[in-house]
Scaffold this motif. Sequence first.
Motif, PDB file in Angstrom:
ATOM      1  N   GLY A  61      43.032  38.658  56.504  1.00  0.00           N
ATOM      2  CA  GLY A  61      42.652  39.984  56.022  1.00  0.00           C
ATOM      3  C   GLY A  61      41.258  39.984  55.423  1.00  0.00           C
ATOM      4  N   GLU A  62      40.508  41.015  55.708  1.00  0.00           N
ATOM      5  CA  GLU A  62      39.132  41.106  55.237  1.00  0.00           C
ATOM      6  C   GLU A  62      38.955  42.136  54.120  1.00  0.00           C
ATOM      7  OE1 GLU A  62      36.750  39.123  56.027  1.00  0.00           O
ATOM      8  OE2 GLU A  62      37.871  38.027  57.557  1.00  0.00           O
ATOM      9  N   ARG A  63      39.717  43.241  54.162  1.00  0.00           N
ATOM     10  CA  ARG A  63      39.494  44.299  53.172  1.00  0.00           C
ATOM     11  C   ARG A  63      39.886  43.865  51.766  1.00  0.00           C
ATOM     12  NH1 ARG A  63      42.494  49.052  56.446  1.00  0.00           N
ATOM     13  NH2 ARG A  63      43.734  47.211  56.972  1.00  0.00           N
ATOM     14  N   LEU A  64      41.115  43.325  51.614  1.00  0.00           N
ATOM     15  CA  LEU A  64      41.536  42.867  50.294  1.00  0.00           C
ATOM     16  C   LEU A  64      40.701  41.677  49.844  1.00  0.00           C
ATOM     17  CD1 LEU A  64      43.387  43.025  47.880  1.00  0.00           C
ATOM     18  CD2 LEU A  64      45.103  41.699  49.151  1.00  0.00           C
ATOM     19  N   LEU A  65      40.365  40.790  50.791  1.00  0.00           N
ATOM     20  CA  LEU A  65      39.533  39.639  50.459  1.00  0.00           C
ATOM     21  C   LEU A  65      38.165  40.107  49.958  1.00  0.00           C
ATOM     22  CD1 LEU A  65      39.155  36.596  50.342  1.00  0.00           C
ATOM     23  CD2 LEU A  65      38.454  36.637  52.753  1.00  0.00           C
ATOM     24  N   GLY A  66      37.645  41.149  50.584  1.00  0.00           N
ATOM     25  CA  GLY A  66      36.370  41.707  50.138  1.00  0.00           C
ATOM     26  C   GLY A  66      36.453  42.255  48.723  1.00  0.00           C
ATOM     27  N   CYS A  67      37.566  42.907  48.395  1.00  0.00           N
ATOM     28  CA  CYS A  67      37.771  43.424  47.035  1.00  0.00           C
ATOM     29  C   CYS A  67      37.845  42.284  46.018  1.00  0.00           C
ATOM     30  CB  CYS A  67      39.044  44.263  46.974  1.00  0.00           C
ATOM     31  SG  CYS A  67      38.970  45.809  47.900  1.00  0.00           S
ATOM     32  N   LEU A  68      38.565  41.223  46.391  1.00  0.00           N
ATOM     33  CA  LEU A  68      38.688  40.078  45.497  1.00  0.00           C
ATOM     34  C   LEU A  68      37.342  39.387  45.301  1.00  0.00           C
ATOM     35  CD1 LEU A  68      42.082  38.552  46.697  1.00  0.00           C
ATOM     36  CD2 LEU A  68      41.626  39.626  44.483  1.00  0.00           C
ATOM     37  N   LYS A  69      36.535  39.340  46.362  1.00  0.00           N
ATOM     38  CA  LYS A  69      35.203  38.735  46.230  1.00  0.00           C
ATOM     39  C   LYS A  69      34.302  39.587  45.342  1.00  0.00           C
ATOM     40  CE  LYS A  69      35.053  35.917  50.417  1.00  0.00           C
ATOM     41  NZ  LYS A  69      34.374  35.627  51.702  1.00  0.00           N
ATOM     42  N   ASP A  70      34.456  40.902  45.419  1.00  0.00           N
ATOM     43  CA  ASP A  70      33.709  41.775  44.507  1.00  0.00           C
ATOM     44  C   ASP A  70      34.121  41.522  43.062  1.00  0.00           C
ATOM     45  OD1 ASP A  70      32.306  42.934  46.563  1.00  0.00           O
ATOM     46  OD2 ASP A  70      33.560  44.738  46.677  1.00  0.00           O
ATOM     47  N   LEU A  71      35.442  41.377  42.844  1.00  0.00           N
ATOM     48  CA  LEU A  71      35.937  41.068  41.505  1.00  0.00           C
ATOM     49  C   LEU A  71      35.403  39.713  41.043  1.00  0.00           C
ATOM     50  CD1 LEU A  71      37.740  41.656  39.060  1.00  0.00           C
ATOM     51  CD2 LEU A  71      39.667  40.658  40.321  1.00  0.00           C
ATOM     52  N   GLN A  72      35.360  38.761  41.970  1.00  0.00           N
ATOM     53  CA  GLN A  72      34.829  37.439  41.663  1.00  0.00           C
ATOM     54  C   GLN A  72      33.370  37.528  41.207  1.00  0.00           C
ATOM     55  OE1 GLN A  72      33.884  34.697  44.942  1.00  0.00           O
ATOM     56  NE2 GLN A  72      35.291  33.234  44.011  1.00  0.00           N
ATOM     57  N   GLN A  73      32.585  38.341  41.882  1.00  0.00           N
ATOM     58  CA  GLN A  73      31.181  38.515  41.503  1.00  0.00           C
ATOM     59  C   GLN A  73      31.052  39.163  40.130  1.00  0.00           C
ATOM     60  OE1 GLN A  73      28.949  40.519  44.562  1.00  0.00           O
ATOM     61  NE2 GLN A  73      29.450  39.028  46.133  1.00  0.00           N
ATOM     62  N   ILE A  74      31.926  40.122  39.843  1.00  0.00           N
ATOM     63  CA  ILE A  74      31.903  40.786  38.537  1.00  0.00           C
ATOM     64  C   ILE A  74      32.240  39.785  37.427  1.00  0.00           C
ATOM     65  CG2 ILE A  74      33.057  42.514  37.089  1.00  0.00           C
ATOM     66  CD1 ILE A  74      33.428  44.190  39.661  1.00  0.00           C
ATOM     67  N   ILE A  75      33.276  38.969  37.661  1.00  0.00           N
ATOM     68  CA  ILE A  75      33.675  37.977  36.666  1.00  0.00           C
ATOM     69  C   ILE A  75      32.565  36.942  36.483  1.00  0.00           C
ATOM     70  CG2 ILE A  75      35.345  36.188  36.067  1.00  0.00           C
ATOM     71  CD1 ILE A  75      36.443  39.013  35.866  1.00  0.00           C
ATOM     72  N   THR A  76      31.941  36.509  37.578  1.00  0.00           N
ATOM     73  CA  THR A  76      30.838  35.549  37.493  1.00  0.00           C
ATOM     74  C   THR A  76      29.687  36.116  36.677  1.00  0.00           C
ATOM     75  OG1 THR A  76      31.400  34.582  39.648  1.00  0.00           O
ATOM     76  CG2 THR A  76      29.182  34.189  38.822  1.00  0.00           C
ATOM     77  N   LEU A  77      29.360  37.375  36.928  1.00  0.00           N
ATOM     78  CA  LEU A  77      28.281  38.032  36.178  1.00  0.00           C
ATOM     79  C   LEU A  77      28.645  38.136  34.698  1.00  0.00           C
ATOM     80  CD1 LEU A  77      25.521  39.337  36.790  1.00  0.00           C
ATOM     81  CD2 LEU A  77      26.679  41.546  36.881  1.00  0.00           C
TER      82      LEU A  77
END
Length: 401
Positions: free
Chosen positions: A158-174
């Motif tokens: 799956g790409e859509r949910l994975l994309g959302c999780l990667k966005d969350l990952q970037q937010i947490i990293t920031l």
Amino acid sequence: MGKINLGILPKLLLGILIGILVGSLGNLFNVSDAPAFRLVIEISATFTSLFSTFLQFLIPLLIVSFVAVGLADLGQKANKLFLVTLLLAYCSTVLAGLLAYFFGYAVLPQWISPISSMNTSGTAFSPLFTISVDPVFGVMTALILAFVLGIGLANIKGERLLGCLKDLQQIITLTLKKIIIPLIPVYIATQFAGIAASGELFSTIKMFVMLFVMILAFQWVYLLVQFGIASLLTRENQFRKIKNMIPAYFTALGTQSSAATIPVNLECAYRNKITKDVADFCIPLCATIHLAGDTVCLVLGTMGIMLASGMSPDFGLYLPFILMLGVTMVAAPGVPGGGVMAAIGIIGSMLGFTESMQSLIISLHFSQDSFGTATNIMGDQTIAIVVDAVDQKHSEKQAEA
């Protein structure tokens, strides 16, 4: 004049010194006779409470985003060499934890005695106010959810949910880079202010220094263990290749990031005659999944703090903790201290660490993070050496067939 940018370690040491100074002044003078000083202490306690609350809120989100994305990305690379690398990295991380535990169990009780102020939660002073913010879900719920999402996404691609999780990952990293990491020295300063004011400063500093030295020494010992195992598995002396890895070791000391050291580590792998295709695949992958140096620090560090708190670091408690560490720190953030940030949730839930105990393991991990990272990347080379040997044997068998 350019702006002076101190690294995390100097800032951490400065925070400890300021905290000791403030707490010692509070211990020297009667706080009740100095309203202005009492206000400073109460503001310090308020910051500690708010920061700890925010950190506890953030940890489950960090676990879900990073572990789920890490498992999903790993699962989408399923091939024989990948599985061999993954198995070796996990076994190395768990072995590091187990050896560190048995070393700590044999040595630490002789050097570390209980400290009366260690088992308190938070500082000795009341904050001006507190804010109650419950995490979205608990740490264990976050881990299970991360496993389900990560393994599920790897299977359905799956790409859509994975994309959302990667966005969350970037937010947490920031959030880690811009808020948590910069405020860690202040957080540690407030904790050491409380320790100094409680009159247990000398015992705590003695424990801290002792653990630092033991962790550093054992990380070097474990590197020799890794090269010894690699020599046995490949039936070739791999110790002579250590000299070619010195540039990567010192780069890791400076950057405190396995990810940032990848280019130099790759050059070292080429110099050690590791097949280019294997090196290009193995070194970047191990930079995110192989954290033996962090594991040594977290196991020995938590054991020492538990002993100082009057708790018993039983093997039945530590075995599941070590096994979980190997998974929890998969794809830990590529920022200084990412390993302890990813693991602090299970340190609290599985080992029962209070806020003050968590602040000490965070401080200890940050103080040696450069050496832990250097241990990680040196170990990555031993895994690449073994994977290269496996690949060559596989290629020879195919050629004979």
